[in-house]
Each structure stands twice: as structure tokens, then as C-alpha cells.
Design a protein around this motif. Sequence first.
Motif, PDB file in Angstrom:
ATOM      1  N   UNK A   1     -28.974-138.906  -9.440  1.00 41.87           N
ATOM      2  CA  UNK A   1     -29.245-138.314 -10.379  1.00 41.87           C
ATOM      3  C   UNK A   1     -30.247-137.328 -11.243  1.00 41.87           C
ATOM      4  N   UNK A   2     -30.926-138.744 -11.568  1.00 38.43           N
ATOM      5  CA  UNK A   2     -32.259-138.542 -12.624  1.00 38.43           C
ATOM      6  C   UNK A   2     -33.443-138.351 -11.851  1.00 38.43           C
ATOM      7  N   UNK A   3     -33.437-138.949 -10.571  1.00 40.61           N
ATOM      8  CA  UNK A   3     -34.426-138.424 -10.050  1.00 40.61           C
ATOM      9  C   UNK A   3     -34.775-136.909  -9.429  1.00 40.61           C
ATOM     10  N   UNK A   4     -33.373-136.847  -8.902  1.00 45.28           N
ATOM     11  CA  UNK A   4     -32.779-135.553  -8.698  1.00 45.28           C
ATOM     12  C   UNK A   4     -32.858-134.211  -9.578  1.00 45.28           C
ATOM     13  N   UNK A   5     -33.007-134.387 -11.014  1.00 49.60           N
ATOM     14  CA  UNK A   5     -32.878-133.742 -11.929  1.00 49.60           C
ATOM     15  C   UNK A   5     -34.643-133.196 -11.855  1.00 49.60           C
ATOM     16  N   UNK A   6     -35.567-134.624 -11.603  1.00 45.56           N
ATOM     17  CA  UNK A   6     -37.256-134.707 -12.051  1.00 45.56           C
ATOM     18  C   UNK A   6     -37.622-133.555 -10.360  1.00 45.56           C
ATOM     19  N   UNK A   7     -37.010-134.401  -9.543  1.00 42.06           N
ATOM     20  CA  UNK A   7     -37.938-132.792  -8.507  1.00 42.06           C
ATOM     21  C   UNK A   7     -37.057-131.921  -8.210  1.00 42.06           C
ATOM     22  N   UNK A   8     -35.956-131.855  -8.515  1.00 43.09           N
ATOM     23  CA  UNK A   8     -35.529-129.785  -8.766  1.00 43.09           C
ATOM     24  C   UNK A   8     -36.585-128.850  -9.811  1.00 43.09           C
ATOM     25  N   UNK A   9     -36.467-129.748 -10.849  1.00 40.16           N
ATOM     26  CA  UNK A   9     -37.317-128.926 -11.808  1.00 40.16           C
ATOM     27  C   UNK A   9     -39.181-128.992 -11.465  1.00 40.16           C
ATOM     28  N   UNK A  10     -39.731-130.335 -10.355  1.00 39.05           N
ATOM     29  CA  UNK A  10     -41.036-130.082  -9.965  1.00 39.05           C
ATOM     30  C   UNK A  10     -40.763-129.193  -8.736  1.00 39.05           C
ATOM     31  N   UNK A  11     -39.901-128.715  -8.179  1.00 38.84           N
ATOM     32  CA  UNK A  11     -39.732-127.909  -7.493  1.00 38.84           C
ATOM     33  C   UNK A  11     -40.078-125.951  -8.275  1.00 38.84           C
ATOM     34  N   UNK A  12     -39.375-126.019  -9.346  1.00 41.95           N
ATOM     35  CA  UNK A  12     -39.002-124.838  -8.882  1.00 41.95           C
ATOM     36  C   UNK A  12     -40.344-124.486 -10.172  1.00 41.95           C
ATOM     37  N   UNK A  13     -41.736-125.743 -10.650  1.00 43.29           N
ATOM     38  CA  UNK A  13     -42.717-125.034 -11.273  1.00 43.29           C
ATOM     39  C   UNK A  13     -43.837-124.623  -9.986  1.00 43.29           C
ATOM     40  N   UNK A  14     -43.452-124.967  -8.677  1.00 43.91           N
ATOM     41  CA  UNK A  14     -44.069-124.095  -8.122  1.00 43.91           C
ATOM     42  C   UNK A  14     -44.488-122.291  -8.044  1.00 43.91           C
ATOM     43  N   UNK A  15     -45.946-122.222  -8.078  1.00 47.91           N
ATOM     44  CA  UNK A  15     -45.649-121.012  -8.031  1.00 47.91           C
ATOM     45  C   UNK A  15     -45.127-119.718  -6.707  1.00 47.91           C
ATOM     46  N   UNK A  16     -45.749-120.889  -5.904  1.00 48.29           N
ATOM     47  CA  UNK A  16     -45.461-119.887  -4.753  1.00 48.29           C
ATOM     48  C   UNK A  16     -44.039-120.678  -4.112  1.00 48.29           C
ATOM     49  N   UNK A  17     -43.565-119.544  -3.353  1.00 40.10           N
ATOM     50  CA  UNK A  17     -41.703-119.104  -2.662  1.00 40.10           C
ATOM     51  C   UNK A  17     -41.662-120.290  -1.328  1.00 40.10           C
ATOM     52  N   UNK A  18     -41.609-121.757  -2.092  1.00 39.49           N
ATOM     53  CA  UNK A  18     -41.234-122.312   0.059  1.00 39.49           C
ATOM     54  C   UNK A  18     -40.021-122.729   0.378  1.00 39.49           C
ATOM     55  N   UNK A  19     -39.320-121.224  -0.307  1.00 38.04           N
ATOM     56  CA  UNK A  19     -37.892-121.233   0.987  1.00 38.04           C
ATOM     57  C   UNK A  19     -37.769-122.183   2.460  1.00 38.04           C
ATOM     58  N   UNK A  20     -37.438-122.879   2.241  1.00 32.42           N
ATOM     59  CA  UNK A  20     -36.840-123.889   3.649  1.00 32.42           C
ATOM     60  C   UNK A  20     -35.793-123.467   4.279  1.00 32.42           C
ATOM     61  N   UNK A  21     -35.408-123.474   5.616  1.00 33.27           N
ATOM     62  CA  UNK A  21     -33.624-123.654   6.712  1.00 33.27           C
ATOM     63  C   UNK A  21     -33.089-124.424   5.908  1.00 33.27           C
ATOM     64  N   UNK A  22     -32.094-124.238   5.389  1.00 30.69           N
ATOM     65  CA  UNK A  22     -30.335-124.826   4.944  1.00 30.69           C
ATOM     66  C   UNK A  22     -30.427-125.819   6.476  1.00 30.69           C
ATOM     67  N   UNK A  23     -29.975-127.785   6.111  1.00 30.45           N
ATOM     68  CA  UNK A  23     -29.494-128.754   6.839  1.00 30.45           C
ATOM     69  C   UNK A  23     -27.761-128.621   6.469  1.00 30.45           C
TER      70      UNK A  23
END
Length: 171
Positions: free
Chosen positions: A50-72
Amino acid sequence: MNEIVNDKLYETRKELVKEITELSDAQFNTKLDPNKWSIAQVVHHLVLTEEASIKAIAWGLKENVSTKKERKEIQLILLDRRKKIKAPQIVEPYAEPFEVLQILDLLNETRKRLIAFLNTLEDKSTLADKSMYHPAFGELPLDQWVEHIYLHEQRHIEQIKELKFLLEIRQ
């Protein structure tokens, strides 16, 4: 996040807590096999994830480029325990014993951080528009990172139930 995800996060965590609350610290830390995790280690792994997921989500949100990927179809993989998934080193649990109350505190702290973090998002739809690399699934939309948290817990709740059953047989 939508109401369904919030409910799933809440209900799954409630079930997890129910499964471990009545255990003694000795039961919690018993390893039935030297190469397998104790229940305490399984739950510590969930805290770390859960801690790692919070960090990953925060990091992903900081990216200025939309990197939308297909849902899995992550639920098909996560909820099928016949499919083994090696935990990345960053979310491998500690070897030392834990107290049940200590882990309950850690679970509460990480969930508070997750909910507080998600509540800071003005536009939660951005979670579906951006993605981040996940060790088991590759590029994963950030909203699925959130879903992954409760699905991952559901997977390990089943493991905990099996471990509890095996502990009862040995006693």
C-alpha cells in the motif's frame, strides 16, 4: 475514486482486520515452512504494498504527459492464487516478528495516508488518464493501482485463511 472502489477498500480492509485480530502474537508469527511467510509477514507485505502504491500513484500523477494505457483484467490474475506472483524486493516483509497490534496500527496508518492522498486530488478522473509501470502488470492506469490495493488484499486474505486452517491442524 468512485464509491464502489471506496466501498471495496473499506470492506476488504475490514475483512482483513477480522481475520487477524483474534490471533495470538505466536500464531501470527508462526512459519509453517521456512520458505513461506507467516501471517504477520503476509500482512506486513500488504502494508508495504500500500505504501509503495501511494508513491507510485503520486509519481505517475506528477508526469505532465498523459500516458493513458489500456485497462487490464488485474482481478483475474490477482484473485487466481494458482498463479504465483513474486513480490518485488521493495515489498518483501521483514523477517523479525510482529505484534498483531503493531501491524493493525501500520494498516491503519497506511490506509489513512492513502485516503488522505486520494482526497487531495481535485480531479480523480486523472487517475484513469495516466499510468505507471507496475512490476506484475506492466504499464497500469493509476486508477487500477488503487483497485489493485483491495484486490491484492483479497488475494492475501485467502492465503491467511489457509494459513490459519493449517495452524489449527498442527495444534
